[in-house]
Design a protein around this motif. Sequence first.
Motif, short mmCIF file in Angstrom:
data_model
loop_
_atom_site.label_atom_id
_atom_site.label_comp_id
_atom_site.label_asym_id
_atom_site.label_seq_id
_atom_site.Cartn_x
_atom_site.Cartn_y
_atom_site.Cartn_z
N PHE A 1 -3.00 4.47 4.44
CA PHE A 1 -3.02 3.27 3.62
C PHE A 1 -1.58 3.02 3.17
O PHE A 1 -1.11 3.61 2.21
CB PHE A 1 -3.94 3.47 2.41
N SER A 2 -0.87 2.20 3.93
CA SER A 2 0.57 2.05 3.70
C SER A 2 0.84 1.29 2.40
O SER A 2 0.24 0.24 2.15
CB SER A 2 1.21 1.32 4.87
N GLN A 3 1.75 1.83 1.60
CA GLN A 3 2.05 1.23 0.30
C GLN A 3 3.28 1.91 -0.31
O GLN A 3 3.70 2.98 0.15
CB GLN A 3 0.87 1.40 -0.66
N THR A 4 3.83 1.30 -1.33
CA THR A 4 4.83 1.95 -2.16
C THR A 4 4.09 2.63 -3.31
O THR A 4 3.37 1.97 -4.07
CB THR A 4 5.85 0.94 -2.71
N LEU A 5 4.24 3.93 -3.43
CA LEU A 5 3.51 4.71 -4.43
C LEU A 5 4.10 4.48 -5.82
O LEU A 5 5.23 4.00 -5.96
CB LEU A 5 3.57 6.20 -4.06
N PRO A 6 3.36 4.84 -6.87
CA PRO A 6 3.86 4.63 -8.24
C PRO A 6 5.21 5.29 -8.52
O PRO A 6 5.98 4.79 -9.36
CB PRO A 6 2.75 5.25 -9.09
N ASP A 7 5.51 6.40 -7.82
CA ASP A 7 6.80 7.07 -8.04
C ASP A 7 7.93 6.45 -7.22
O ASP A 7 9.05 6.96 -7.23
CB ASP A 7 6.68 8.57 -7.73
N GLY A 8 7.63 5.36 -6.50
CA GLY A 8 8.66 4.68 -5.73
C GLY A 8 8.75 5.10 -4.28
O GLY A 8 9.44 4.45 -3.49
N GLN A 9 8.09 6.20 -3.91
CA GLN A 9 8.10 6.63 -2.51
C GLN A 9 7.28 5.68 -1.65
O GLN A 9 6.25 5.15 -2.10
CB GLN A 9 7.53 8.04 -2.37
N VAL A 10 7.70 5.49 -0.43
CA VAL A 10 6.95 4.68 0.53
C VAL A 10 6.05 5.60 1.34
O VAL A 10 6.51 6.60 1.90
CB VAL A 10 7.88 3.89 1.46
N ASN A 11 4.78 5.30 1.39
CA ASN A 11 3.81 6.08 2.15
C ASN A 11 3.34 5.22 3.32
O ASN A 11 2.75 4.16 3.12
CB ASN A 11 2.63 6.49 1.28
N GLY A 12 3.61 5.68 4.56
CA GLY A 12 3.22 4.90 5.72
C GLY A 12 4.26 3.86 6.10
O GLY A 12 5.46 4.06 5.89
N ILE A 13 3.79 2.73 6.62
CA ILE A 13 4.69 1.68 7.11
C ILE A 13 4.24 0.35 6.53
O ILE A 13 3.49 -0.40 7.17
CB ILE A 13 4.68 1.61 8.65
N PRO A 14 4.65 0.03 5.30
CA PRO A 14 4.28 -1.26 4.71
C PRO A 14 5.07 -2.38 5.38
O PRO A 14 6.29 -2.48 5.21
CB PRO A 14 4.66 -1.12 3.24
N ALA A 15 4.40 -3.21 6.16
CA ALA A 15 5.08 -4.28 6.89
C ALA A 15 4.54 -5.66 6.53
O ALA A 15 5.21 -6.66 6.75
CB ALA A 15 4.94 -4.06 8.40
N PHE A 16 3.32 -5.70 5.98
CA PHE A 16 2.69 -6.95 5.60
C PHE A 16 2.74 -7.13 4.09
O PHE A 16 3.25 -6.28 3.36
CB PHE A 16 1.25 -7.00 6.10
N ASP A 17 2.17 -8.23 3.61
CA ASP A 17 2.17 -8.51 2.17
C ASP A 17 0.96 -7.92 1.45
O ASP A 17 0.79 -8.13 0.25
CB ASP A 17 2.25 -10.02 1.92
N ALA A 18 0.13 -7.17 2.16
CA ALA A 18 -1.03 -6.51 1.55
C ALA A 18 -1.32 -5.24 2.33
O ALA A 18 -1.24 -5.22 3.57
CB ALA A 18 -2.25 -7.43 1.57
N SER A 19 -1.67 -4.17 1.63
CA SER A 19 -1.86 -2.88 2.29
C SER A 19 -3.02 -2.89 3.28
O SER A 19 -2.97 -2.20 4.30
CB SER A 19 -2.07 -1.78 1.24
N TRP A 20 -4.07 -3.66 3.00
CA TRP A 20 -5.20 -3.68 3.94
C TRP A 20 -4.74 -4.22 5.29
O TRP A 20 -5.25 -3.78 6.34
CB TRP A 20 -6.38 -4.47 3.40
#
Length: 273
Positions: free
Chosen positions: A156-175
Amino acid sequence: MPADLVFHGGKTVPQMVFQNIFLGGHASWLASDIDQINTAITLAMQDQRLNNVVGQFFDAGVKMTCDPRPLFVLEEQKPAIVDEVDAKKQLTRLLQQGQLSDSDLDSTIFNLLLPPGTVLTLDQDTSLHGLGGFHGSVHFQHNGRSQTAYYSANVFSQTLPDGQVNGIPAFDASWKDVVGTLYHEINEFRTDADVRDAIATGNDDGVLGWMGAQGEIGDQPIAMAGQLGHLQRVFQEVLSSTGSRRVPVQFLYSNAVHGAEGPIGEPDPPAQR
């Protein structure tokens, strides 16, 4: 320079089935995200204009089909980390317990969808450093015989609360990112089902399907776009062939254009084997 995909004689799956398995239970997911993911990936995998690109990697005249099984939400505790061993154990257990149907395992991929915040790892790679997903297979004993099941694991790609990026957020919504990752992994199953067996055994011939010097059908486009700093070149929302809605996908590698290719009106010519 991109390198075209080469066929190594391994398994491909032109007629396939998939089932989405949402880990972490309903408490870990927005119901709207589950619905959007399931609807969009089904549209994408059945889209004629997108399949006109992938069809080049199958024999001329072969009909491509992709049918969904009902989605499954696993009501268990949200995992903090999932690795390849975890994915294999999870799928084996669900099949052996009868929570998932074991029919048509040879042509089915079970997509494990990680909930928000869960980290994915594969060998030395991690979703905290650019890993979006992977696919593989597991060999296990069931009903008195050895069986093989295929799976993918998807962040589930997103920027985590601590600022780390998890996955590959490329769109404007994680879904939408999840759908893009699913599209990548399912099409790699279609064109190179036994890649992890090839890696484990060191035997490519007759095991690998379509593979290039820079990876599988989904790998080279994302690597090149990432190097250029423009992931949006290959992660795009496209109008479905039915015109009913736009669907988020990752463009795949095409031998016909020697690079990433979006949806097209007529099928590409068969790739040379």
